[in-house]
Design a protein around this motif. Structure first.
Motif, PDB file in Angstrom:
ATOM      1  N   GLU A 114     -36.176  35.272   3.999  1.00 31.98           N
ATOM      2  CA  GLU A 114     -35.924  36.625   4.699  1.00 31.98           C
ATOM      3  C   GLU A 114     -37.438  37.208   4.355  1.00 31.98           C
ATOM      4  N   ALA A 115     -37.825  37.311   3.393  1.00 33.15           N
ATOM      5  CA  ALA A 115     -39.347  38.003   3.063  1.00 33.15           C
ATOM      6  C   ALA A 115     -40.247  37.704   4.086  1.00 33.15           C
ATOM      7  N   ALA A 116     -40.398  36.221   4.352  1.00 31.59           N
ATOM      8  CA  ALA A 116     -41.073  35.830   5.289  1.00 31.59           C
ATOM      9  C   ALA A 116     -40.760  36.374   6.997  1.00 31.59           C
ATOM     10  N   LEU A 129     -35.183  32.305  15.096  1.00 31.24           N
ATOM     11  CA  LEU A 129     -34.899  31.658  13.948  1.00 31.24           C
ATOM     12  C   LEU A 129     -34.286  30.554  14.406  1.00 31.24           C
ATOM     13  N   CYS A 130     -34.296  29.355  13.364  1.00 30.12           N
ATOM     14  CA  CYS A 130     -33.455  28.078  13.590  1.00 30.12           C
ATOM     15  C   CYS A 130     -32.587  27.894  12.547  1.00 30.12           C
ATOM     16  N   THR A 131     -31.274  27.479  12.841  1.00 28.92           N
ATOM     17  CA  THR A 131     -30.412  26.996  11.704  1.00 28.92           C
ATOM     18  C   THR A 131     -30.450  25.601  11.418  1.00 28.92           C
ATOM     19  N   GLY A 132     -29.939  25.132  10.338  1.00 24.50           N
ATOM     20  CA  GLY A 132     -29.870  23.613   9.934  1.00 24.50           C
ATOM     21  C   GLY A 132     -28.722  22.910  11.213  1.00 24.50           C
ATOM     22  N   PHE A 133     -28.922  21.764  11.043  1.00 23.79           N
ATOM     23  CA  PHE A 133     -27.978  20.678  11.826  1.00 23.79           C
ATOM     24  C   PHE A 133     -26.693  20.622  11.045  1.00 23.79           C
ATOM     25  N   ASP A 134     -25.666  20.354  11.956  1.00 21.32           N
ATOM     26  CA  ASP A 134     -24.374  19.841  11.080  1.00 21.32           C
ATOM     27  C   ASP A 134     -24.613  18.360  10.914  1.00 21.32           C
ATOM     28  N   THR A 135     -24.556  18.014   9.609  1.00 21.30           N
ATOM     29  CA  THR A 135     -24.940  16.469   9.291  1.00 21.30           C
ATOM     30  C   THR A 135     -23.942  15.791   8.838  1.00 21.30           C
ATOM     31  N   ALA A 159     -31.028  36.847  10.702  1.00 17.87           N
ATOM     32  CA  ALA A 159     -31.128  37.131  11.940  1.00 17.87           C
ATOM     33  C   ALA A 159     -30.596  38.405  12.565  1.00 17.87           C
ATOM     34  N   ASP A 160     -29.423  38.609  12.081  1.00 14.27           N
ATOM     35  CA  ASP A 160     -28.813  39.782  12.422  1.00 14.27           C
ATOM     36  C   ASP A 160     -29.432  41.159  11.671  1.00 14.27           C
ATOM     37  N   ARG A 161     -29.912  40.996  10.500  1.00 16.30           N
ATOM     38  CA  ARG A 161     -30.295  42.284   9.875  1.00 16.30           C
ATOM     39  C   ARG A 161     -31.872  42.469  10.608  1.00 16.30           C
ATOM     40  N   HIS A 162     -32.657  41.613  10.757  1.00 17.31           N
ATOM     41  CA  HIS A 162     -33.993  41.660  11.498  1.00 17.31           C
ATOM     42  C   HIS A 162     -33.994  41.866  12.980  1.00 17.31           C
TER      43      HIS A 162
END
Length: 266
Positions: A114-116, A129-135, A159-162
């Motif tokens: 989040e800092a980045a 932004l990218c989420t992870g895959f469902d593995t 993502a919502d906050r920024h």
């Protein structure tokens, strides 16, 4: 689909004239080799879709991603470069390699992530932004599904906050098919990368030539013996070397440089 034109200063997502991709092997394009031996990948394919909205020579693209990079390395090496380039769009996909490490804490990784994101948001037009895959169906990685889900939830909240658009890979059902993955089962295949690029374009409000979640063609069922033989071959050729690098503290990205470090016409 949500109106993602709000993420762009002129209200027109089709007017993205510059794009820099930041991340690890996923964004570098590992698993999707081109004719010259260099990897292509979803980010390069997204860049082509974006460039089609511009006059010839007006679109510029950089890919700073390097395979094997951890979040802190990406923040140190790639984020300052992306800020200096100041493109209209940055895709920021990071933290996956951290989550795969034994004992890693997805909450702590998300704090640094989040800092980045906050840093990038101050310097560039929009950050996807990218989420992870469902593995759930991926060998080895299925055992980390809970950690990946936790990190994915953090990414969506960040993502919502920024005020960032999200490439939600968890909900992309088509990449849960084994044909979306390369032989190493850790990186997407060319078809998998293509589907991710199409979904990213949709998120950015662009028309796409095909549905990224369209069903795969039917394929013949494999026998239990065939599946077992494939698993043994995969473990020998890919899993054992991968574990060995982890134990030795090595990375597949050692001595690898970004394939496209500057914003150049596509």
């Amino acid at each position: 689909m949500a109106d993602d034109s709000k993420y762009f200063s002129n209200g027109a997502p089709g007017a993205i004239e510059s794009y820099a991709a930041v991340g690890d092997s996923f964004t570098e394009g590992v698993g999707d080799p081109g004719p010259d031996g260099a990897y292509i990948g979803w980010a390069d394919r997204l860049a082509v879709l974006l460039s089609d909205k511009q006059a010839e020579g007006d679109f510029r693209y950089a890919n700073l991603a390097v395979r094997g990079r951890l979040l802190d390395q990406i923040v140190e090496e790639q984020v300052p470069r992306a800020k200096a380039l100041a493109p209209a769009l940055v895709t920021f996909c990071a933290g996956g390699n951290d989550i795969l490490r034994p004992g890693s804490d997805p909450d702590a990784v998300a704090e640094r992530y989040e800092a980045a994101v906050a840093d990038l948001r101050e310097a560039v037009g929009a950050v996807l932004l990218c989420t992870g895959f469902d593995t759930r169906g991926v060998p080895v990685l299925k055992h980390l599904r809970g950690k990946i889900a936790t990190y994915t939830a953090h990414v969506r909240a960040i993502a919502d906050r920024h005020d960032c658009p999200v490439l939600d890979l968890w909900s992309l059902k088509s990449v849960q098919d084994r044909r979306a993955w390369s032989d190493d089962r850790l990186h997407l295949s060319a078809d998998g990368h293509t589907r991710v690029a199409l979904r990213a374009a949709q998120v950015l409000g662009l028309p796409v030539p095909a549905d990224p979640d369209q069903p795969w063609p039917p394929e013949a069922e494999r026998s239990a013996a065939e599946a077992r033989r494939d698993n043994i071959q995969w473990a020998r050729e890919h899993l054992v070397p991968w574990i060995g690098r982890r134990l030795r503290g090595e990375s597949s990205g050692d001595h690898v440089e970004p394939k496209r470090p500057d914003l150049l016409p596509l």
